[in-house]
Design a protein around this motif. Structure first.
Motif, short mmCIF file in Angstrom:
data_model
loop_
_atom_site.label_atom_id
_atom_site.label_comp_id
_atom_site.label_asym_id
_atom_site.label_seq_id
_atom_site.Cartn_x
_atom_site.Cartn_y
_atom_site.Cartn_z
N LYS A 1 86.71 148.88 9.55
CA LYS A 1 86.89 148.06 8.35
C LYS A 1 86.02 146.81 8.43
CE LYS A 1 91.61 149.41 7.07
NZ LYS A 1 93.01 148.99 7.02
N GLY A 2 85.94 146.21 9.62
CA GLY A 2 85.11 145.02 9.82
C GLY A 2 83.65 145.33 9.60
N LEU A 3 83.19 146.46 10.12
CA LEU A 3 81.78 146.84 9.96
C LEU A 3 81.46 147.14 8.49
CD1 LEU A 3 81.45 149.06 13.15
CD2 LEU A 3 80.38 146.85 12.78
N PHE A 4 82.43 147.78 7.82
CA PHE A 4 82.28 148.07 6.38
C PHE A 4 82.12 146.75 5.61
CE2 PHE A 4 84.36 148.76 2.21
CZ PHE A 4 83.56 149.78 1.71
N ALA A 5 82.98 145.79 5.95
CA ALA A 5 82.92 144.48 5.27
C ALA A 5 81.59 143.79 5.57
CB ALA A 5 84.09 143.61 5.72
N GLY A 6 81.13 143.89 6.82
CA GLY A 6 79.85 143.29 7.19
C GLY A 6 78.70 143.90 6.40
N CYS A 7 78.76 145.22 6.21
CA CYS A 7 77.71 145.90 5.43
C CYS A 7 77.72 145.43 3.98
CB CYS A 7 77.91 147.42 5.48
SG CYS A 7 77.45 148.14 7.04
N ILE A 8 78.90 145.16 3.44
CA ILE A 8 78.97 144.65 2.06
C ILE A 8 78.21 143.32 1.99
CG2 ILE A 8 80.52 143.67 0.29
CD1 ILE A 8 82.60 145.75 1.11
N ILE B 1 71.19 149.81 5.13
CA ILE B 1 72.54 149.23 5.13
C ILE B 1 73.48 150.06 4.25
CG2 ILE B 1 73.90 147.16 4.58
CD1 ILE B 1 71.97 146.87 6.97
N GLY B 2 72.96 150.47 3.07
CA GLY B 2 73.79 151.28 2.16
C GLY B 2 74.25 152.57 2.82
N SER B 3 73.35 153.21 3.57
CA SER B 3 73.71 154.47 4.24
C SER B 3 74.80 154.23 5.29
CB SER B 3 72.49 155.09 4.92
OG SER B 3 71.45 155.19 4.01
N ILE B 4 74.58 153.18 6.09
CA ILE B 4 75.59 152.87 7.13
C ILE B 4 76.94 152.55 6.48
CG2 ILE B 4 76.18 151.30 9.03
CD1 ILE B 4 73.13 150.91 9.45
N MET B 5 76.90 151.75 5.42
CA MET B 5 78.14 151.36 4.74
C MET B 5 78.85 152.59 4.17
SD MET B 5 78.78 148.68 1.65
CE MET B 5 78.43 149.87 0.40
N SER B 6 78.08 153.52 3.61
CA SER B 6 78.69 154.73 3.04
C SER B 6 79.42 155.53 4.12
CB SER B 6 77.63 155.60 2.38
OG SER B 6 77.00 154.87 1.36
N ILE B 7 78.81 155.60 5.30
CA ILE B 7 79.46 156.33 6.40
C ILE B 7 80.79 155.67 6.75
CG2 ILE B 7 79.27 156.98 8.86
CD1 ILE B 7 76.18 157.14 8.33
#
Lengths: 167, 491
Positions: free
Chosen positions: B166-173, A48-54
């Motif tokens: 932005k939505g996917l980024f928020a989901g990852c958080i 998840i961290g890797s995907i979020m960083s991208i």
């Protein structure tokens, strides 16, 4: 908020979370995989961290691209009417920051003097920031509000309230 | 099933559940009436109170707030030209012109009756359809649960607003937040930094209150100087039988549209309202009146959005998938109460689930009485000082976050989540994906671990069962259509 401020904020936000992901990656080095598989305590956070960083990097680049493509200088209109009182104007200008600051103070007061006294101090202050300043009404709202909360939560529902460490 | 439903009504009317439901509807309408305050926020703030009563009573109150909140938004749309909730945006188109022409009372009455009938039809469909879906879903194993969770996460693309990234980024958080605490498979404590507060991970409730209530309070401070337009005076609240007969077919049709729209995860009450409005205009004998004060233009969106409330609960209760913000918060509420949403809920806690169904039906009856009799009172709510309400949201948020574990740490988490939610709103980042991530993260991670342990790490296990293949097709189609939609809208 200007485009520049928004861009800075967006870059900081995304950088912060990318840093958190990197931090989690480093910390999770000690967690082991299940033998012979990619399964383990670190699998999901790393994934998840890797995907979020991208996504974070994409967000930063989009924000910077948008900022650089803005050719016209932004005109900031002063939409807030001046009251003539410097303190009030200052509060009006920075009301969100002051409210967040008051929340932090409220938290500290809760730990020190407990819910009732902390709320009696917090409510008039936040109402002042919100420009609700008629003295009698502020006192009335504070006293009735705190009494209502205490009776409904503590007495009727038995919900514990934050207690003081000082007394 | 009928027996269960009757026992649900029995519980509702022999315990404090009915008064809690009534109180919830009143509170929901009041929150919905006030622009800027939403039913979602009300539910988030009151979840802590449900912890201290039985699940049936607590959930009845939350259902009341949800139903009342969606209806309440129409009052300010009609009287102030400011929709109290996004769902009332379509009601405004004809509700405000109707009130401007001196028929505010009629507009409120139509909104009330349509909301109640629409909601009632939606509630009946929910009560009879949900158990049938749960019967199929109860056969799911870990493989299906992984894919179900992933499907739930694809809902992020629907609630992402303008930017999918932005939505996917928020989901990852949200997903990252869910990884704190003991690992569900290996039981290794992760990212606890030696503190007991993080041993069980971040509690859901403080995060939920922070991002949905505290952030709104901070927004309330920012917008505290906005001036509302003058309020229209409320006259006779009622409609004639002739008018009722004219709007009835539109109400029934919109109720079915709303329920269907709600049952599709990722949609929302605003979409249901506008679709119903569009269909009513298309099929009306007087389409030229739309936008100028058509009574059908008020009835259709109100019936649609209240039916949608019940439709949205179908995937939430049967599959454990929240389709939008309010159902995500109710789902969080279920988890806080120790109930695991999904098909097993029907087998494990039928008394709770059927009390909830009885509540959804009854809330509409309460709404019609409250809306017609108390319309003047709710209109008066509009004149309440917003500053006082915002100040109390701060205090309620603190109490709510603290009450579950009596932990000052949870107050800090709530404040941080609130600040994050506020910054998100400033930068146009969607907040609901964070909650989706927090809720669905453990479901996906634990079942993925179990699946891969059983298969020895062989990923082809996902392609061996028919239900899994069905989910994979649905997931691919959902992602594909959304990427295409976002790409097309950018062009």
């Amino acid at each position: 908020m200007t485009t520049k401020q928004k861009t800075i904020m967006e870059v900081v936000l995304n950088t912060l979370f990318i840093s958190i992901a990197i931090g989690m990656f480093i910390i999770s080095k000690d967690y082991r995989f299940v033998r012979g598989t990619l399964l383990g305590s670190r699998t999901f956070p790393i994934l998840i961290g890797s995907i979020m960083s991208i996504f974070g990097i994409v967000n930063i680049s989009v924000a910077l691209k948008r900022f650089l493509s803005e050719s016209e200088p932004e005109v900031i209109q002063d939409s807030e009417a001046k009251s003539g009182n410097r303190l009030h104007d200052c509060i009006r200008m920075y009301r969100v920051q002051i409210a967040v600051g008051l929340m932090v103070i409220y938290y500290l007061l809760l730990t020190l003097i407990g819910f009732i006294f902390a709320t009696v101090i917090f409510l008039p202050l936040i109402l002042y920031v919100l420009e609700y300043r008629r003295l009698f009404q502020v006192i009335l709202v504070t006293v009735i509000g705190v009494a209502f909360l205490y009776i409904s939560f503590k007495v009727l529902l038995g919900v514990p309230l934050p207690e003081a460490i000082l007394f | 099933m009928i027996e269960y439903l009757l026992s649900g009504f029995g519980f509702l009317f022999t315990t404090m559940a009915a008064p809690a439901l009534f109180g919830g509807v009143v509170l929901g309408i009041m929150l919905g009436v006030l622009p800027g305050l939403t039913a979602t926020m009300g539910i988030a703030l009151l979840i802590p109170l449900t912890y201290y009563v039985s699940p049936g009573i607590g959930l009845s109150m939350l259902i009341g707030i949800f139903a009342g909140g969606i209806y309440g938004g129409s009052v300010s749309a009609i009287l102030l030209k400011t929709p109290g909730t996004p769902a009332a945006g379509a009601t405004l188109l004809d509700g405000y012109p109707l009130s401007q022409s001196g028929h505010a009372g009629k507009a409120i009455a139509i909104a009330t009756i349509s909301s109640a009938i629409g909601g009632l039809i939606g509630a009946l469909i929910l009560s009879f359809l949900a158990p049938q879906i749960a019967k199929i879903a109860v056969r799911f194993g870990p493989t299906e649960y992984v894919l179900l969770g992933v499907y739930g996460l694809t809902m992020i693309s629907y609630v992402s607003g303008k930017s999918l990234i932005k939505g996917l980024f928020a989901g990852c958080i949200g997903l990252l937040i869910s990884t704190f605490g003991i690992d569900p498979i290996t039981s290794v404590p992760r990212f606890t930094f030696g503190t007991l507060n993080l041993l069980t991970g971040f509690e859901l409730l403080p995060i939920l209150i922070g991002i949905f209530a505290m952030s709104q309070a901070i927004e309330g401070v920012r917008d505290s100087r906005e001036i509302s337009p003058p309020q229209v005076k409320l006259t006779n609240v009622g409609i004639s039988i002739k008018e009722f007969i004219r709007i009835l077919p539109h109400i029934v049709k919109s109720a079915f549209i709303g329920t269907f729209v709600g049952a599709v995860p990722g949609t929302g009450t605003d979409i249901a309202a506008f679709l119903s409005y569009g269909e009513a205009k298309r099929s009306s004998k007087h389409p030229e009146e739309f936008g100028k004060g058509s009574i059908e233009g008020v009835a259709a969106p109100e019936a649609g959005n209240n039916a949608c409330v019940n439709g949205a609960m179908i995937p939430m209760f049967t599959l454990g998938i929240p389709g939008e913000a309010a159902t995500a918060v109710i789902l969080g509420g279920l988890m806080v109460l120790g109930l695991q949403p999904g098909p097993l809920l029907f087998a494990d806690s039928p008394e709770v689930i059927y009390t909830v169904f009885a509540s959804t039906i009854t809330s509409n009856l309460f709404m019609i009485v409250l809306g017609l009799v108390g319309a003047r009172f709710f209109a008066k709510v509009l004149s309440l000082p917003k500053s006082v309400i915002v100040a109390f949201i701060f205090v309620f948020s603190v109490l709510g976050a603290y009450s579950m574990r009596n932990s000052m740490f949870d107050i800090l988490v709530m404040m941080a989540a609130g600040l994050l939610g506020y910054i998100f709103s400033l930068l146009d980042y969607p907040v609901p994906p964070v909650l989706l991530g927090v809720i669905l993260g453990p479901l996906v991670e634990s079942n993925l671990g179990r699946t891969l342990l059983v298969s020895g790490g062989d990923l082809t296990i996902f392609f061996r069962r028919p239900i899994s293949i069905f989910f994979i097709i649905i997931i691919v189609l959902t992602i594909g259509s959304n990427v295409f939609k976002h790409y097309k809208s950018k062009k």
